[in-house]
Design a protein around this motif. Structure first.
Motif: not given
Length: 253
Positions: A14-15, A17-19, A21-22, A32, A34-35, A215, A218
């Motif tokens: 999930l993290f 994917f988050w990284e 996508i951003v 938004m 990133k991790p 940051d 989140f």
């Protein structure tokens, strides 16, 4: 063990994917992060002790509010279960208030107590009391009549009946009530701290939002989720399963 491994794999994915996508969309960190922006900000918050002090303040309020809610909720639940008049009147009020989100009480708490610790503890206590009351009431109401009849034939009555038969038989419901009271109190605490003067996780979240430090926003959201999940999994789920096995409501492994 397999379940734990699957959860770790899921969250790591999930993290990632988050990284990705951003980075692909190109969102700026102010919108938004990133991790790889969030976790260094969390590390900084812990090393400079700001998040540590916020956590300690939040846990102190939670301990007081949750403790009060368990005491009040248990007493109210027993009273409602033992008194039909109270159940028909006060019980209806408890059910009605249970549908009101904790954040709705914030304006009243501020008017009554100002921007103070008392206002926050009031919200936390109210958040946990109602659900504990309902579960304690249900536990006593749902004691199997066979238990009471069997105890009566053995001469138990009055306080002895309640203390040795009814109260122990209601413990599975009470444990569920404690678990739910913790969850409701934790959410109520975060909502109340948003309007507090600090310190606390909720206050830190508000401060970071006002200064567009997404940051940190989140990071605090992740901390809130992790604490809620870990406490529920390590303490309350295990307690609930142990009690269920003890009372024959779940098969032992």
């Amino acid at each position: 063990m397999k379940t734990c491994r699957n959860r770790i794999i899921f969250f790591v994915g999930l993290f990632l994917f988050w990284e990705v996508i951003v980075r692909l969309i190109g969102w700026p960190p102010v919108v938004m992060p990133k991790p790889t922006d969030v976790f260094p900000a969390m590390w900084t918050g812990f090393t400079d002790m700001t998040l540590v002090y916020a956590l300690l303040a939040s846990f102190q309020r939670l301990a007081i509010g949750l403790g009060l809610s368990l005491l009040i909720g248990t007493g109210l639940g027993i009273w409602l279960a033992k008194s039909k008049t109270a159940d028909d009147t006060v019980g209806s009020l408890v059910l009605a208030l249970q549908s009101v989100p904790s954040i709705v009480w914030l304006p009243l708490a501020i008017v009554w107590f100002g921007y103070s610790e008392t206002a926050i503890i009031f919200i936390v206590t109210l958040g946990g009391t109602l659900v504990m009351t309902i579960n304690m009431r249900m536990g006593i109401k749902n004691v199997p009549p066979l238990y009471i009849k069997a105890a009566s034939t053995m001469g138990a009555s009055g306080f002895e009946m309640f203390w040795k038969i009814i109260l122990p038989a209601s413990i599975p419901y009470a444990v569920t009530g404690v678990r739910l009271a913790w969850a409701f109190a934790w959410r109520a605490l975060m909502a109340a701290e948003l309007l507090s003067m600090g310190p606390g996780l909720g206050y830190s979240l508000k401060w970071a939002s006002e200064f567009a430090k997404m940051d940190i926003v989140f990071g605090i959201i992740i901390i809130i989720c992790v604490i809620g999940t870990v406490v529920d999994f390590l303490i309350f789920q295990r307690m609930e399963k142990s009690v269920a096995r003890r009372w024959g409501l779940e098969e032992s492994n």
